[in-house]
Design a protein around this motif. Sequence first.
Motif, short mmCIF file in Angstrom:
data_model
loop_
_atom_site.label_atom_id
_atom_site.label_comp_id
_atom_site.label_asym_id
_atom_site.label_seq_id
_atom_site.Cartn_x
_atom_site.Cartn_y
_atom_site.Cartn_z
N GLU A 174 14.71 -17.35 -2.31
CA GLU A 174 15.04 -16.05 -3.04
C GLU A 174 13.73 -15.10 -3.44
OE1 GLU A 174 17.25 -13.27 -4.90
OE2 GLU A 174 18.06 -15.00 -3.92
N GLY A 175 12.64 -15.58 -3.49
CA GLY A 175 11.35 -14.91 -3.73
C GLY A 175 11.07 -14.19 -2.31
N LEU A 176 11.07 -14.70 -1.46
CA LEU A 176 10.88 -14.20 0.11
C LEU A 176 12.11 -13.37 0.49
CD1 LEU A 176 9.48 -17.38 1.82
CD2 LEU A 176 8.17 -15.46 1.14
N SER A 177 13.21 -13.42 0.11
CA SER A 177 14.25 -12.76 0.27
C SER A 177 14.19 -11.41 -0.29
CB SER A 177 15.66 -13.23 0.06
OG SER A 177 15.83 -14.48 0.84
N ARG A 178 13.83 -11.40 -1.71
CA ARG A 178 13.62 -10.14 -2.17
C ARG A 178 12.35 -9.53 -1.71
NH1 ARG A 178 14.19 -12.11 -8.65
NH2 ARG A 178 16.08 -13.27 -8.35
N LEU A 179 11.29 -10.09 -1.21
CA LEU A 179 10.24 -9.35 -0.40
C LEU A 179 10.90 -8.79 0.82
CD1 LEU A 179 7.15 -8.88 0.11
CD2 LEU A 179 7.20 -10.91 1.16
N LYS A 180 11.74 -9.55 1.40
CA LYS A 180 12.25 -8.87 2.71
C LYS A 180 13.05 -7.42 2.54
CE LYS A 180 15.35 -9.93 6.76
NZ LYS A 180 16.13 -10.95 7.41
N LYS A 181 13.96 -7.61 1.41
CA LYS A 181 14.65 -6.56 1.07
C LYS A 181 13.70 -5.26 0.59
CE LYS A 181 17.75 -4.78 -2.71
NZ LYS A 181 18.33 -5.21 -3.82
N ILE A 182 12.81 -5.48 0.03
CA ILE A 182 11.63 -4.44 -0.54
C ILE A 182 11.19 -3.84 0.68
CG2 ILE A 182 9.29 -4.25 -1.49
CD1 ILE A 182 10.18 -6.33 -3.61
N MET A 183 10.76 -4.65 1.58
CA MET A 183 10.23 -4.06 2.91
C MET A 183 11.23 -3.17 3.70
SD MET A 183 7.22 -5.01 2.33
CE MET A 183 6.50 -4.34 3.89
N GLN A 184 12.31 -3.83 3.83
CA GLN A 184 13.36 -3.04 4.66
C GLN A 184 13.87 -1.69 3.94
OE1 GLN A 184 16.52 -6.07 4.83
NE2 GLN A 184 15.86 -6.65 6.81
N THR A 185 13.95 -1.81 2.61
CA THR A 185 14.32 -0.44 1.93
C THR A 185 13.04 0.42 1.77
OG1 THR A 185 13.98 -1.56 -0.39
CG2 THR A 185 16.37 -1.81 0.90
N LYS A 186 11.93 -0.19 1.92
CA LYS A 186 10.79 0.69 1.54
C LYS A 186 10.71 1.09 0.09
CE LYS A 186 9.86 2.18 6.50
NZ LYS A 186 9.09 1.01 6.62
N SER A 187 11.19 0.09 -0.81
CA SER A 187 11.01 0.59 -2.13
C SER A 187 9.74 0.50 -2.91
CB SER A 187 12.21 -0.43 -2.80
OG SER A 187 11.68 -1.53 -2.94
N TYR A 188 8.76 -0.16 -2.11
CA TYR A 188 7.52 -0.35 -2.61
C TYR A 188 6.84 1.01 -2.60
CZ TYR A 188 6.23 -0.33 2.37
OH TYR A 188 5.93 -0.09 3.76
N LYS A 189 7.49 2.04 -1.97
CA LYS A 189 6.59 3.37 -1.61
C LYS A 189 6.83 4.14 -3.31
CE LYS A 189 6.03 3.64 2.66
NZ LYS A 189 4.48 3.70 3.24
N ASN A 190 7.78 3.63 -4.03
CA ASN A 190 7.97 4.22 -5.19
C ASN A 190 7.06 3.87 -6.29
OD1 ASN A 190 10.42 5.18 -4.63
ND2 ASN A 190 11.35 3.22 -4.86
N PHE A 191 5.91 2.91 -5.96
CA PHE A 191 4.82 2.58 -6.88
C PHE A 191 3.58 2.84 -6.23
CE2 PHE A 191 8.61 -0.47 -7.26
CZ PHE A 191 8.74 -0.33 -8.53
N GLU A 192 2.55 3.22 -7.11
CA GLU A 192 1.28 3.44 -6.71
C GLU A 192 0.40 2.36 -6.23
OE1 GLU A 192 -2.76 5.85 -8.46
OE2 GLU A 192 -1.23 4.86 -9.78
N ASN A 193 -0.09 2.53 -5.04
CA ASN A 193 -0.76 1.46 -4.13
C ASN A 193 -2.28 1.30 -4.76
OD1 ASN A 193 -1.10 -0.53 -2.27
ND2 ASN A 193 -2.19 1.00 -1.04
N LYS A 194 -2.19 1.03 -6.16
CA LYS A 194 -3.48 0.84 -6.70
C LYS A 194 -3.22 -0.48 -7.62
CE LYS A 194 -6.59 3.48 -10.09
NZ LYS A 194 -6.79 4.61 -10.82
N ARG A 195 -4.46 -1.27 -7.85
CA ARG A 195 -4.28 -2.37 -8.78
C ARG A 195 -4.12 -1.94 -10.36
NH1 ARG A 195 -8.50 -3.72 -11.91
NH2 ARG A 195 -10.47 -3.05 -10.99
N ASN A 196 -3.54 -2.84 -11.04
CA ASN A 196 -3.50 -2.74 -12.38
C ASN A 196 -4.77 -3.19 -13.04
OD1 ASN A 196 -0.78 -1.71 -12.44
ND2 ASN A 196 0.12 -3.79 -12.47
N VAL A 197 -5.10 -3.21 -14.13
CA VAL A 197 -6.30 -3.36 -14.97
C VAL A 197 -6.31 -5.08 -14.70
CG1 VAL A 197 -7.48 -4.06 -16.92
CG2 VAL A 197 -6.36 -1.85 -16.68
N ILE A 198 -5.38 -5.96 -15.04
CA ILE A 198 -5.33 -7.35 -14.49
C ILE A 198 -4.45 -7.28 -13.13
CG2 ILE A 198 -4.55 -9.56 -15.27
CD1 ILE A 198 -6.80 -8.50 -16.85
N ALA A 199 -5.21 -7.68 -12.08
CA ALA A 199 -4.52 -7.70 -10.80
C ALA A 199 -3.77 -8.88 -10.66
CB ALA A 199 -5.47 -7.57 -9.79
#
Length: 425
Positions: free
Chosen positions: A400-425
Amino acid sequence: MNYLFSVQEAEQLDQQDQLASFKKEFYIKPDQIYLDGNSLGLLSKRAENSVLQLLDSWKSFGIEGWMEGEHPWFTLSETLGEKTAPLIGAKPHEVIVTGSITTNLHQLVSTFYHPEGKRTKIAADELNFPSDIYTLQSQVELKGRDPKQELIKAGSEDSYVLSLSDIEKVLTDDVALLLLPSVLYRSGQLLPIKEITEMAQQKGIIVGFDLAHSIGAVPHELHEWGVDFAVWCHYKYMNNGPGGTGGLYVHEKHHDKMPGLKGWFGSDKTKQFDMEHTFTKADGAGAYQIGTPHILSTAPLIGSLELFEEAGMNRLREKSLSQTGYMISFIQKELSEEAFEIVTPLDQHKRGGHVALRHPEAASICKALKHEGVIPDFRAPDIIRLAPAAMYTSYQDVLEGLSRLKKIMQTKSYKNFENKRNVIA
């Protein structure tokens, strides 16, 4: 294996899993896929109960809790050290539960590092966790020497893994002590501890390991391999809670050594309360304790170790390798069109308990995963770490975790988030 990556297949793998029953021992959020056990393990019901037990002993006994109750505080560190020893292949008196990785490393480096003659250097590696390097720098400076001259680091050709030849290059005649991680925290590479120990000791070098990313995930035989010393935390795969008390190992051949940092609880317990100003060290690894045991930070380990005794390290390792292999196969087959690079060794004998993926937008992908209820781990600048914990992660969780990762990559939903680490990475 040629996996189908179907729900039915994952269900069948879970039905065949001899450790499946342990999942119910842990507190897991509904619909959350927790893949960060290599950074902070989840709370078990038994660990919770053991904390409540020790709180009750404080409430019931007050100061008498040092000698009274089911788990007397005065000998708790030794008792738990004996129970931890089988997980790393040590003798009971070679292990003590105490301190943290950094304080324990300061203790043991100060005990074993005595620059004299031509042997003045410490060897480490450029991929190690920063805190270990800070400790080594400090210890060199405390000896009145320059870390830029005396601390040498094995290099890596690809910045992710170390080869034996990389390590051998720094084992020169002027090296007194070698410190390495058992598993590299970024890539998940498991180093060949036995071979490294033999290679270094043949050259007269003291050998120590940081087991932070292997204890509880990988069986070891530290005594048989002749490793001189080791340190670790218990809050990753060992599930002892944030900031939980750590541990250290000293091979019995060194038990005559006076601790570099003397402390009250390193005393022979029969003489500790004589209040003499002459230090009489304990006989085993307990001699390398410094301060009073952190009872409430140690308490969760009582319950956690019960689970490890029941599960067995060999079965945990077998499942861990199976699940990380399953992950790697999924990424190779289902995410082959994405820009992921698997930096963890594909050879299972060279792999610890997590899978590390390199991606130029790793930080934003990790944020998207968390948004979708999957808890990964990010390490700067571009590494995603995924760690199925054999004690509580099912194959259905992994799928399930990997399937959600696949969906994130296919839909490119990660583009909605800043590519910068949080204080606690």
